[in-house]
Design an enzyme around this catalytic site. Structure first.
Site, PDB file in Angstrom:
ATOM      1  N   ARG A 100      -1.980 -32.262  47.483  1.00 56.61           N
ATOM      2  CA  ARG A 100      -2.680 -33.491  47.843  1.00 56.61           C
ATOM      3  C   ARG A 100      -3.212 -33.421  49.267  1.00 56.61           C
ATOM      4  NH1 ARG A 100      -1.939 -38.493  50.166  1.00 56.61           N
ATOM      5  NH2 ARG A 100      -3.167 -40.151  49.189  1.00 56.61           N
ATOM      6  N   LYS A 147     -21.590 -41.046  37.889  1.00 57.79           N
ATOM      7  CA  LYS A 147     -20.669 -41.574  36.870  1.00 57.79           C
ATOM      8  C   LYS A 147     -19.263 -41.051  37.135  1.00 57.79           C
ATOM      9  CE  LYS A 147     -20.630 -42.620  31.898  1.00 57.79           C
ATOM     10  NZ  LYS A 147     -20.466 -44.069  32.000  1.00 57.79           N
TER      11      LYS A 147
HETATM   12  N1  PDD Z   1     -20.214 -46.911  30.389  1.00 58.73           N
HETATM   13  N2  PDD Z   1     -23.363 -49.106  33.745  1.00 58.73           N
HETATM   14  C1  PDD Z   1     -22.063 -48.799  33.833  1.00 58.73           C
HETATM   15  C2  PDD Z   1     -21.302 -49.259  35.028  1.00 58.73           C
HETATM   16  C3  PDD Z   1     -21.425 -48.077  32.795  1.00 58.73           C
HETATM   17  O1  PDD Z   1     -20.128 -47.783  32.890  1.00 58.73           O
HETATM   18  C4  PDD Z   1     -22.186 -47.705  31.653  1.00 58.73           C
HETATM   19  C5  PDD Z   1     -21.599 -46.927  30.513  1.00 58.73           C
HETATM   20  C6  PDD Z   1     -23.550 -48.042  31.611  1.00 58.73           C
HETATM   21  C7  PDD Z   1     -24.437 -47.657  30.462  1.00 58.73           C
HETATM   22  O2  PDD Z   1     -24.768 -46.300  30.503  1.00 58.73           O
HETATM   23  P1  PDD Z   1     -25.056 -45.475  29.168  1.00 58.73           P
HETATM   24  O3  PDD Z   1     -26.139 -46.191  28.460  1.00 58.73           O
HETATM   25  O4  PDD Z   1     -25.476 -44.143  29.653  1.00 58.73           O
HETATM   26  O5  PDD Z   1     -23.779 -45.472  28.377  1.00 58.73           O
HETATM   27  C8  PDD Z   1     -24.107 -48.741  32.678  1.00 58.73           C
HETATM   28  C9  PDD Z   1     -19.578 -46.112  29.353  1.00 58.73           C
HETATM   29  C10 PDD Z   1     -20.077 -46.385  27.980  1.00 58.73           C
HETATM   30  C11 PDD Z   1     -18.077 -46.252  29.492  1.00 58.73           C
HETATM   31  O6  PDD Z   1     -17.620 -46.208  30.613  1.00 58.73           O
HETATM   32  O7  PDD Z   1     -17.373 -46.369  28.473  1.00 58.73           O
END
Ligand code: PDD
Length: 285
Positions: A100, A147
């Site tokens: 860590r 993401k």
């Molecule tokens: N989440 N905005 C956020 C904050 C998200 O977490 C997601 C998707 C989206 C939509 O993105 P996309 O169309 O590419 O899935 C927008 C996924 C589905 C999840 O965390 O389960």
């Protein structure tokens, strides 16, 4: 029923799969992920998810090559081994394990894990009844375009919404809607324009959002990419979310105020059907 999952090159029953307690995904949320929908045993928009994954990895400087790892092959194998007809595949790549330290290790080997989750996506009761949302401040970090697995705040907001008897939170920054807890947010105005926040570091660049905007433009619907306020949502004809698992789902109430008729409307229903039909026609197997 026990699933077969994938961890670092191995297919294993879920009870036998493990990652190190020193994994930086666990300790620092030093990890990125993707959720790809599966319908009729095929992958929805796989290439776009892989492009976003490559971008997220590059933004965090995680040295992992999705093509060399044959992620497409792993997705297909998991669908086959789990006999998955409809649901999702979750994929996470962390920087890997190291003692860590706040200093990111130069040499860690990324941890790769994938699992399937069966779920009804096409016949989704939430899409039939419409979602009710409340607004709360957006207190996430300012690189929402990456993401990452830093999902504590969105998870707190979703839980708060459920505790208050509604479906989700639409988060607000500087008086405008950023996103739902795990979806992009959109409205259709009384004069028939689709309004959606423009891409920036404020929001995740949704794969479903991009596809729906393409289909909407092809169907000659006017699209306006700009921020909108809760007051505009209340005055809208219809509202909806997009995500890999919700597809296109109507939002019928915000902060206790009905949107339009207060019931799922025809424009969003059309976009949902269009999205499902186009996705089915383009599945990757
Ligand atoms: N989440 N905005 C956020 C904050 C998200 O977490 C997601 C998707 C989206 C939509 O993105 P996309 O169309 O590419 O899935 C927008 C996924 C589905 C999840 O965390 O389960």
């Amino acid at each position: 029923m026990s699933r077969i999952v994938h961890v670092n090159g191995a297919y294993l029953p879920e009870a036998e799969a493990s990652v190190s307690i020193f994994d930086r995904g666990l300790l620092f949320a030093d990890a990125v992920y993707e959720v790809t929908a599966v319908i009729d045993g095929g992958l929805v928009d796989f290439d776009a998810h892989q492009r976003r994954l490559r971008r997220s990895l590059a933004e965090l400087g995680i040295a992992f090559d999705p093509e060399a790892a044959d992620l497409r092959g792993i997705h297909r194998e998991l669908i086959a081994r789990n006999n998955l007809s409809e649901g999702l595949i979750y994929l996470q790549v962390s920087r890997g394990s190291a003692d860590r330290s706040f200093v990111q290790p130069a040499q860690a080997t990324p941890t790769v894990m994938l699992f399937t989750q069966a779920q009804a996506l096409v016949d989704n009761p939430e899409a039939a009844r419409g979602l009710r949302v409340i607004t709360r401040p957006d207190l996430r970090w300012h690189r929402r375009d990456i993401k990452t697995t830093q999902l504590l705040y969105p998870s707190m907001m979703k839980s708060l919404a459920v505790a208050e008897g509604v479906d989700d939170v639409w988060m607000l920054e500087a008086g405008t809607v950023t996103e739902g807890s795990s979806s992009n947010a959109h409205i259709i105005t009384r004069d028939g324009r689709l309004v959606t926040r423009a891409l920036s570091n404020d929001i995740l660049h949704g794969i479903t959002r991009a596809a729906v905007l393409d289909y909407a433009r092809e169907a000659a619907l006017a699209v306006e990419e700009r921020a909108f306020t809760p007051a505009e949502v209340m005055a809208a004809e219809e509202a909806f979310i997009t995500s890999a698992t919700a597809f296109v789902s109507p939002v019928v109430e915000i902060d206790g105020t009905p949107i339009g008729s207060g019931c799922p409307g025809p424009a969003v229903a059309r976009l949902r059907s269009l999205y499902i039909a186009e996705s089915r026609a383009r599945l990757s197997r």
